[in-house]
Write a protein that holds these residues in place. Structure first.
Motif, PDB file in Angstrom:
ATOM      1  N   THR A  67      25.419  55.423  25.634  1.00 49.52           N
ATOM      2  CA  THR A  67      26.388  55.308  26.727  1.00 49.52           C
ATOM      3  C   THR A  67      27.220  54.032  26.654  1.00 49.52           C
ATOM      4  N   ALA A  68      26.855  53.115  25.774  1.00 45.59           N
ATOM      5  CA  ALA A  68      27.601  51.863  25.646  1.00 45.59           C
ATOM      6  C   ALA A  68      29.032  52.138  25.197  1.00 45.59           C
ATOM      7  N   ASP A  69      29.940  51.275  25.624  1.00 48.33           N
ATOM      8  CA  ASP A  69      31.324  51.333  25.165  1.00 48.33           C
ATOM      9  C   ASP A  69      31.352  50.813  23.730  1.00 48.33           C
ATOM     10  N   VAL A  70      31.760  51.666  22.808  1.00 48.01           N
ATOM     11  CA  VAL A  70      31.803  51.291  21.394  1.00 48.01           C
ATOM     12  C   VAL A  70      33.235  50.922  21.032  1.00 48.01           C
ATOM     13  N   LYS A  71      33.387  49.708  20.523  1.00 50.12           N
ATOM     14  CA  LYS A  71      34.706  49.227  20.109  1.00 50.12           C
ATOM     15  C   LYS A  71      34.694  49.057  18.599  1.00 50.12           C
ATOM     16  N   SER A 131      30.548  46.030  19.734  1.00 52.69           N
ATOM     17  CA  SER A 131      31.766  45.830  18.961  1.00 52.69           C
ATOM     18  C   SER A 131      31.413  45.848  17.480  1.00 52.69           C
ATOM     19  N   VAL A 133      25.710  47.546  27.110  1.00 53.53           N
ATOM     20  CA  VAL A 133      26.914  48.083  27.746  1.00 53.53           C
ATOM     21  C   VAL A 133      28.092  48.173  26.784  1.00 53.53           C
ATOM     22  N   GLU A 134      28.039  47.388  25.718  1.00 56.72           N
ATOM     23  CA  GLU A 134      29.153  47.381  24.775  1.00 56.72           C
ATOM     24  C   GLU A 134      28.645  46.993  23.394  1.00 56.72           C
ATOM     25  N   LYS A 188      34.536  56.682  14.731  1.00 59.70           N
ATOM     26  CA  LYS A 188      33.820  56.514  16.000  1.00 59.70           C
ATOM     27  C   LYS A 188      33.459  57.857  16.632  1.00 59.70           C
ATOM     28  N   GLU A 189      34.388  58.791  16.621  1.00 56.63           N
ATOM     29  CA  GLU A 189      34.115  60.081  17.265  1.00 56.63           C
ATOM     30  C   GLU A 189      33.183  60.961  16.441  1.00 56.63           C
ATOM     31  N   SER A 203      27.125  56.620  17.846  1.00 55.25           N
ATOM     32  CA  SER A 203      28.089  56.331  18.919  1.00 55.25           C
ATOM     33  C   SER A 203      28.177  57.508  19.888  1.00 55.25           C
ATOM     34  N   ASN A 204      27.933  58.718  19.404  1.00 53.02           N
ATOM     35  CA  ASN A 204      27.929  59.890  20.278  1.00 53.02           C
ATOM     36  C   ASN A 204      26.645  60.007  21.097  1.00 53.02           C
TER      37      ASN A 204
END
Length: 153
Positions: free
Chosen positions: A136-140, A102, A99-100, A126-127, A132-133
């Motif tokens: 679906t996990a939130d990438v910090k 970091s 889900v995430e 990141k973009e 990361s693209n």
């Protein structure tokens, strides 16, 4: 009439062979095999790469390589790049998923101007990282920047 830019496409291959219990060997043409298996928390053995770790490692590596590519195009010479990454696996609606993630890179640079350039580049990483693209996990992304003169050898 609008012209559309065409992009190349690429394919990547992987082979997997089950060995025993919850272990196997992953391979790709021209590369060393990687022993993989379930992590201990899912009845696997320690000492082999788990898919969960490989996903986190792939994202961490993609972030670094995206930064390096952008730094090279802007002629930014950095002294060092080191990064840690941590993924959080949770059960969501009865299914486990990452889900995430970091990612915490530390960059060592020579001048304040280099740090400013590195910050600008890192804001785009990141973009532009295809891993990361793709998830679906939130990438910090939490980079740290240090001056080479402040780093103790």
């Amino acid at each position: 009439m609008e012209t559309r830019k065409t992009y190349k496409t690429f394919q990547y291959r992987n082979n997997l062979v089950w060995d025993t219990a919850r272990r196997g060997r992953s391979s790709a043409p021209g590369k060393p095999n990687i022993e993989i298996g379930s992590p201990p928390e899912f009845k696997g053995e320690a000492g082999v790469w788990a898919p969960e770790e490989m996903l986190v490692a792939a994202l961490n590596a993609c972030m670094m390589l995206t930064f390096v590519s952008f730094a090279q195009s802007k002629r930014l010479a950095f002294v060092a790049y080191e990064s840690t990454a941590e993924g959080l696996l949770e059960n969501v609606d009865g299914k486990y998923r990452i889900v995430e993630v970091s990612v915490r890179p530390t960059l060592v640079l020579r001048t304040d101007a280099d740090i400013a350039t590195a910050r600008t580049i890192m804001a785009e990483v990141k973009e532009n990282c295809f891993i990361s693209n793709s998830i679906t996990a939130d990438v910090k992304l939490a980079p740290q920047f240090r001056m080479a003169s402040d780093v103790v050898s």
